[in-house]
Scaffold this motif. Structure first.
Motif: not given
Ligand SMILES: Nc1ncnc2c1ncn2[C@@H]1O[C@H](COP(=O)(O)OP(=O)(O)O)[C@@H](O)[C@H]1O
Ligand SMILES: [Mg+2]
Lengths: 255, 250
Positions: A164-169, A110-114, A139-141, A131-134
């Motif tokens: 941070a990567l989830a926003m595709e910067p 949720d941290n990644v997806a929010m 290495g933390l699936r 988020a799961l892919k990221l």
């Protein structure tokens, strides 16, 4: 604002033009001029208190500046912007903090997806899948449903990178991402950063990990007293630092 | 003695429970609880707004609210009740029901107290959470709603329950402006009996005690649970937030 400064050429992702900042009477940044090209990895180093954090935080305007301009993809981040415009620019600049700053009330996934959901309006299902892919990528699936308090420092920082990567910067900024970690966890975070660099991410990293700088950096900026006093490739910088302060800094690090 | 008390309860329980209703306005314990619940429900969002204003970088927002909070906290509630009772009709020219006067006063009073708790809760999170949210592109309100408040409010649940207990006790002051609550009902009973004030007011005290004690006990349970959760001993609930459903899977 220096209106006369022209917008940067296309391959310059970030350009700083005479950036100055002070806290009261104390000048933290005394005129920074620099560019970061697309795909470039810049390592920023320098003694403690030299203004590294301040500098990197001005790039996404977590700190205001007193004068000068910072262009990101041709747009001046420090121009008078509408809130929405600034938010959009910020969402395109990933930032990784020394202290992780994960959201403790949300699980890793949720941290990644929010933020994709709430800022970009990505549908929840899609955001969670991504988020799961990221998380897999860092290495933390298998920790997707863990909360920050249940993760080690190294794991938290890797989740923070995924977030941070989830926003595709197109650009990632790192402010001493491994300084708060136990030594045995530094490697796992650096290897994620190395893989990002290898994929062509544009990166600005404040770090004292000179091994990382040597392997990954295209250029090193050495900061002292609020100025970039030396810019060099890692080879030049480590073999033959020009500035006496840089020489002393490297000598101190080797001890 | 016990005998007298039981006799009084047997005779007047309905009056103590709901006042003159349905022949008159709703009163008694029911009104006390309604007044307390309403004031906390309204005071809560009001307090969040006050806290935002107190944390604002804009002076025009910060200063008046700071003054309001300091004045409210520095003056006995009874003074505020009397002021609203005499001043509001004078200023507005309207005949405001005492229930509404008491409700407004309690909202302002508890709002001021709660806002300080909320502000402290937000400040206690440190700047890192706001920085992280802003860096991801959340606006100020988005950061508050999805990142700061869910944490700050969750941490504050015990304080808010204590404030609720305090509010229940504070409603008794409505007596001076004739709000028909439990205290008012008890004094009506006393006026009818005349000879048993000790028994009547013992019933009153016991009722308040039982309600407030239960809520305090609940507060302690919640507090222990939160402490444990913060220490990471128990896996937190999936959904901690009171406001968002950011984490809901479709
Ligand atoms: N909010 C602030 N108020 C006043 N001084 C500050 C503030 N933040 C940083 N400084 C000062 O600015 C200087 C540079 O800080 P910083 O950018 O954090 O250095 P670095 O990251 O290189 O260690 C330090 O001397 C620090 O004390
Ligand atoms: Mg720093």
């Amino acid at each position: 604002m220096t209106a006369s400064v022209s917008a940067p050429a296309k391959d310059q992702t970030i350009r700083l033009a005479d950036v100055r900042k002070s806290y009261g009477d104390f000048d933290v940044l005394k005129g920074i001029d620099a560019t970061v090209s697309r795909g470039e990895v810049v390592v920023i180093c320098g003694p403690s208190g030299s203004g590294k954090s301040t500098l990197i935080r001005t790039v996404n305007r977590l700190e205001e500046i007193n004068s000068g301009s910072i262009f990101f993809e041709g747009q001046d981040i420090h121009a008078p912007l509408k809130g929405r415009e600034l938010n959009r620019l910020r969402s395109r600049i990933g930032f990784v903090f020394q202290s992780f700053n994960l959201f403790p009330h949300l699980s890793a996934v949720d941290n990644v997806a929010m933020s994709p959901i709430r800022v970009k309006g990505v549908p929840a299902a899609e955001a969670h899948e991504k988020a799961l892919k990221l998380l897999d990528r860092v290495g933390l699936r298998e920790k997707a449903n863990s909360y920050p308090a249940q993760l080690s420092g190294g794991q938290q920082q890797r989740v923070a990178i995924a977030r941070a990567l989830a926003m595709e910067p197109p650009v990632m900024l790192f402010d001493e991402p491994t300084s708060a970690l136990d030594p045995e966890m530094v490697g796992e975070v650096l290897s994620v950063m190395k893989s990002l660099a290898a994929e062509g991410m544009t990166m600005m990293c404040v770090t004292h990990e000179m091994g990382f700088a040597r392997d990954v950096a295209d250029r090193i900026w050495f900061i002292d007293g609020g100025r970039i006093i030396e810019t060099a490739t890692p080879d030049e910088f480590f073999k033959n630092p020009k500035h006496p302060r840089a020489q002393r800094f490297l000598a101190d690090l080797r001890h | 003695m016990i005998h007298d008390i039981i006799a009084i309860i047997d005779e007047y329980w309905l009056l103590l429970l709901i006042g003159q209703y349905p022949n008159g306005p709703l009163g008694g314990l029911a009104n006390t609880l309604i007044l307390s619940a309403l004031s906390i429900v309204i005071a809560f969002p009001f307090a969040i707004l006050l806290a935002f204003a107190r944390l604002s970088k804009y002076r025009v927002l910060r200063w008046p609210v700071t003054v309001l909070v300091y004045v409210t906290r520095g003056v006995p509630l009874l003074m505020l009740v009397l002021w609203s009772y005499f001043l509001v009709p004078l200023l507005t020219g309207a005949d405001v029901p005492s229930f509404l006067t008491m409700l407004t006063t309690l909202v302002v009073y508890q709002g001021a107290f709660l806002s300080e708790i909320i502000r402290a809760g937000i400040v206690a999170l440190g700047p890192g959470q706001m920085d992280a949210a802003r860096a991801l592109g959340h606006g100020w309100f988005g950061a508050m709603r999805y990142v700061i408040l869910p944490q700050a409010l969750y941490n504050m649940i015990p304080s808010m329950l204590s404030t609720f207990v305090a509010t229940i006790k504070d409603t008794t002051l409505g007596y001076v402006i004739n709000v028909p609550d439990l205290t008012f009902a008890a004094s009506q009973v006393n006026n009818q009996l005349l000879t048993q004030p000790f028994q009547v007011f013992l019933i009153l005290a016991l009722t308040y005690y039982v309600i407030c004690w239960s809520l305090t006990a609940l507060t302690n349970v919640v507090e222990r649970r939160i402490t444990r959760r913060r220490a990471g001993l128990a896996a937190p609930r999936r959904q901690l937030s009171l406001i968002t459903n950011a984490t809901e899977q479709p």
